[in-house]
Design an enzyme around this catalytic site. Structure first.
Site, PDB file in Angstrom:
ATOM      1  N   ASN A  90       0.813  -1.162  -0.025  1.00  9.89           N
ATOM      2  CA  ASN A  90       0.021  -0.093   0.019  1.00  9.89           C
ATOM      3  C   ASN A  90       0.860   1.266  -0.093  1.00  9.89           C
ATOM      4  O   ASN A  90       1.634   1.709   1.082  1.00  9.89           O
ATOM      5  CB  ASN A  90      -0.927  -0.007   1.234  1.00  9.89           C
ATOM      6  CG  ASN A  90      -1.847   1.246   1.441  1.00  9.89           C
ATOM      7  OD1 ASN A  90      -1.861   2.087   0.547  1.00  9.89           O
ATOM      8  ND2 ASN A  90      -2.201   1.433   2.623  1.00  9.89           N
ATOM      9  N   TRP A  91       0.991   1.815  -1.059  1.00 12.58           N
ATOM     10  CA  TRP A  91       1.859   3.089  -1.336  1.00 12.58           C
ATOM     11  C   TRP A  91       1.384   4.257  -0.740  1.00 12.58           C
ATOM     12  O   TRP A  91       2.261   5.263  -0.467  1.00 12.58           O
ATOM     13  CB  TRP A  91       2.087   3.074  -2.845  1.00 12.58           C
ATOM     14  CG  TRP A  91       3.176   2.435  -3.371  1.00 12.58           C
ATOM     15  CD1 TRP A  91       3.773   1.362  -2.797  1.00 12.58           C
ATOM     16  CD2 TRP A  91       3.795   2.244  -4.808  1.00 12.58           C
ATOM     17  NE1 TRP A  91       4.363   0.512  -3.626  1.00 12.58           N
ATOM     18  CE2 TRP A  91       4.365   1.197  -4.884  1.00 12.58           C
ATOM     19  CE3 TRP A  91       3.618   3.026  -5.813  1.00 12.58           C
ATOM     20  CZ2 TRP A  91       5.153   0.738  -6.243  1.00 12.58           C
ATOM     21  CZ3 TRP A  91       4.150   2.879  -7.046  1.00 12.58           C
ATOM     22  CH2 TRP A  91       4.963   1.689  -7.005  1.00 12.58           C
ATOM     23  N   LYS A  92       0.286   4.273  -0.272  1.00 16.19           N
ATOM     24  CA  LYS A  92      -0.210   5.418   0.331  1.00 16.19           C
ATOM     25  C   LYS A  92       0.027   6.571  -0.421  1.00 16.19           C
ATOM     26  O   LYS A  92       0.127   6.615  -1.748  1.00 16.19           O
ATOM     27  CB  LYS A  92       0.240   5.561   1.686  1.00 16.19           C
ATOM     28  CG  LYS A  92      -0.057   4.434   2.775  1.00 16.19           C
ATOM     29  CD  LYS A  92       0.268   4.522   4.037  1.00 16.19           C
ATOM     30  CE  LYS A  92       0.011   3.197   4.700  1.00 16.19           C
ATOM     31  NZ  LYS A  92       0.212   3.251   6.126  1.00 16.19           N
ATOM     32  N   HIS A 120      -9.252   1.329   5.209  1.00 16.33           N
ATOM     33  CA  HIS A 120      -8.044   1.695   5.685  1.00 16.33           C
ATOM     34  C   HIS A 120      -8.308   2.415   6.924  1.00 16.33           C
ATOM     35  O   HIS A 120      -9.050   3.553   7.010  1.00 16.33           O
ATOM     36  CB  HIS A 120      -6.970   2.008   4.845  1.00 16.33           C
ATOM     37  CG  HIS A 120      -5.723   2.034   5.354  1.00 16.33           C
ATOM     38  ND1 HIS A 120      -4.987   2.880   6.186  1.00 16.33           N
ATOM     39  CD2 HIS A 120      -4.581   1.182   5.263  1.00 16.33           C
ATOM     40  CE1 HIS A 120      -3.973   2.516   6.429  1.00 16.33           C
ATOM     41  NE2 HIS A 120      -3.552   1.597   5.921  1.00 16.33           N
ATOM     42  N   GLU A 179      -6.313   4.791   7.875  1.00 17.13           N
ATOM     43  CA  GLU A 179      -6.164   6.214   7.801  1.00 17.13           C
ATOM     44  C   GLU A 179      -7.349   6.907   6.997  1.00 17.13           C
ATOM     45  O   GLU A 179      -7.901   8.245   7.188  1.00 17.13           O
ATOM     46  CB  GLU A 179      -5.056   6.339   6.645  1.00 17.13           C
ATOM     47  CG  GLU A 179      -3.529   6.049   7.536  1.00 17.13           C
ATOM     48  CD  GLU A 179      -2.435   5.342   6.816  1.00 17.13           C
ATOM     49  OE1 GLU A 179      -2.461   5.543   5.704  1.00 17.13           O
ATOM     50  OE2 GLU A 179      -1.630   4.909   7.402  1.00 17.13           O
ATOM     51  N   GLU A 221      -5.124  -4.948  10.515  1.00 20.93           N
ATOM     52  CA  GLU A 221      -4.088  -3.829  10.634  1.00 20.93           C
ATOM     53  C   GLU A 221      -4.503  -3.105  11.865  1.00 20.93           C
ATOM     54  O   GLU A 221      -5.211  -2.241  12.175  1.00 20.93           O
ATOM     55  CB  GLU A 221      -3.942  -2.795   9.443  1.00 20.93           C
ATOM     56  CG  GLU A 221      -3.716  -3.238   8.233  1.00 20.93           C
ATOM     57  CD  GLU A 221      -3.289  -2.221   7.280  1.00 20.93           C
ATOM     58  OE1 GLU A 221      -2.234  -2.638   6.680  1.00 20.93           O
ATOM     59  OE2 GLU A 221      -3.636  -1.142   7.298  1.00 20.93           O
ATOM     60  N   GLY A 279       2.959   2.180  10.632  1.00 18.90           N
ATOM     61  CA  GLY A 279       4.097   3.242  10.421  1.00 18.90           C
ATOM     62  C   GLY A 279       4.773   3.659  11.750  1.00 18.90           C
ATOM     63  O   GLY A 279       5.591   4.455  11.782  1.00 18.90           O
ATOM     64  N   SER A 290       3.926  -2.318  10.330  1.00 17.47           N
ATOM     65  CA  SER A 290       5.452  -2.334   9.876  1.00 17.47           C
ATOM     66  C   SER A 290       5.959  -3.663   9.632  1.00 17.47           C
ATOM     67  O   SER A 290       6.825  -4.095  10.297  1.00 17.47           O
ATOM     68  CB  SER A 290       5.896  -2.115  11.589  1.00 17.47           C
ATOM     69  OG  SER A 290       5.479  -0.760  11.946  1.00 17.47           O
ATOM     70  N   GLY A 317       3.274  -1.071   4.057  1.00 20.13           N
ATOM     71  CA  GLY A 317       3.214   0.317   3.736  1.00 20.13           C
ATOM     72  C   GLY A 317       4.609   0.489   3.492  1.00 20.13           C
ATOM     73  O   GLY A 317       5.273   0.513   2.370  1.00 20.13           O
ATOM     74  N   GLY A 318       5.505   1.267   4.541  1.00 20.84           N
ATOM     75  CA  GLY A 318       6.592   1.637   4.200  1.00 20.84           C
ATOM     76  C   GLY A 318       7.800   0.910   3.615  1.00 20.84           C
ATOM     77  O   GLY A 318       8.331   1.192   2.732  1.00 20.84           O
TER      78      GLY A 318
HETATM   79  P1  13P Z   1       3.327   0.380   7.451  1.00 22.03           P
HETATM   80  O1  13P Z   1       3.917  -1.061   6.869  1.00 22.03           O
HETATM   81  O2  13P Z   1       4.134   1.520   7.130  1.00 22.03           O
HETATM   82  O3  13P Z   1       3.456   0.180   8.951  1.00 22.03           O
HETATM   83  O4  13P Z   1       1.931   0.587   7.084  1.00 22.03           O
HETATM   84  C1  13P Z   1       1.064  -0.664   7.096  1.00 22.03           C
HETATM   85  C2  13P Z   1      -0.155  -0.164   6.272  1.00 22.03           C
HETATM   86  O5  13P Z   1      -0.983   0.625   6.983  1.00 22.03           O
HETATM   87  C3  13P Z   1      -0.566  -0.991   5.266  1.00 22.03           C
HETATM   88  O6  13P Z   1      -2.054  -0.474   4.498  1.00 22.03           O
END
Ligand code: 13P
Length: 255
Positions: A9-11, A97, A99, A169, A175, A215, A236-237
């Site tokens: 998920n590149w956000k 999600h 966020e 999640e 993050g 993470s 994500g990251g």
């Molecule tokens: P991180 O892997 O950066 O913690 O993000 C997880 C996430 O929100 C994937 O949707």
């Protein structure tokens, strides 16, 4: 047997050139990871979905959207509809999600409506659920997860278990560098699968991919995937670097 899904998920990261470069290098490297065991997927930002789809060609790399509108069409400035995604050839879409829930008012009932709309266009929803730190500390994790499952999936027809992908999640692990331990994640994944048995059928529970997100990185993926009910990661990251993404796809393919 369920496939391992490595979903990035590149956000709100990466522009056109970076998307193109990532996809072309991953597509090239995937030629050497020929495996039916793993499904690699990335979710770039809306403006770059078309380029990502073009660049992937016939590769195993799948492209997902990060969200979709509740509405079909019309005066909804800034929104992107399910039929727009379908017209691009998108086959997967993240919904719910944390966020989106935190900053954009997403709720279990909006997730439910989006899911039904995605089904109409044969796009597989990746449905995110998870508890906050305060909820975990107050010992409310199971209750929150069950309530989210009830809210998102009530009266959603699931027959094979492959209609959706669930991503657990925990909000406190996103993050933050603070991953849930494999035991903590497995406990919740097992709870989700049990809920699916009780509310649908054993086959639905058995076939449904349940991803862990929060993470995840190449260093902790092996032990997460060793858990019986963890079928991959929503990352994500660590999905932003092609090298790390590929390392995780390799780990998935060997699982
Ligand atoms: P991180 O892997 O950066 O913690 O993000 C997880 C996430 O929100 C994937 O949707």
């Amino acid at each position: 047997m369920r496939k391992i899904i490595i979903a990035g998920n590149w956000k709100m990261n990466k522009g056109l050139a970076e998307t193109r470069e990532f996809v072309s290098s991953v597509v090239y490297a995937l030629i050497n990871i020929r495996s039916n065991r793993v499904l690699p997927l990335i979710a770039p930002a809306y403006p770059f979905l078309h380029e990502a789809l073009r660049e992937r060609g016939g590769s195993a790399l799948q492209i997902a959207a990060q969200d979709v509108s509740l509405n079909n069409d019309g005066a909804f400035t800034g929104e992107v509809s399910v039929s727009m995604l379908a017209s691009l050839g998108i086959k997967y879409c993240i919904i719910g999600h944390s966020e989106r829930r935190q900053y954009h008012g997403e709720t279990d009932s909006s997730v439910r409506v989006k899911m039904l709309k995605l089904f109409e266009q044969k796009i597989t929803p990746i449905v995110c659920i998870g508890e906050s730190l305060a909820q975990r500390d107050a010992d409310q994790t199971s209750g929150v997860i069950i309530s989210q499952l009830n809210g998102c999936l009530s009266e959603i027809p699931l027959v094979t278990g492959t209609e959706i992908i669930i991503a657990y999640e925990p909000v406190w692990a996103i993050g933050t560098g603070r991953t849930a331990t494999p035991q903590q994640a497995q406990e919740v994944h097992a709870l989700i699968r049990k809920w699916l048995v009780e509310n649908y059928a054993p086959a639905v529970a058995e076939n449904m991919p349940i991803l862990y997100g929060g993470s995840v990185k190449p260093d902790n993926l092996v032990e997460l995937l060793a858990c019986e009910d963890i079928d991959g990661g929503l990352i994500g990251g660590a999905s932003l670097k092609a090298e790390d993404f590929l390392a995780m796809v390799k780990i998935g393919s060997n699982n």
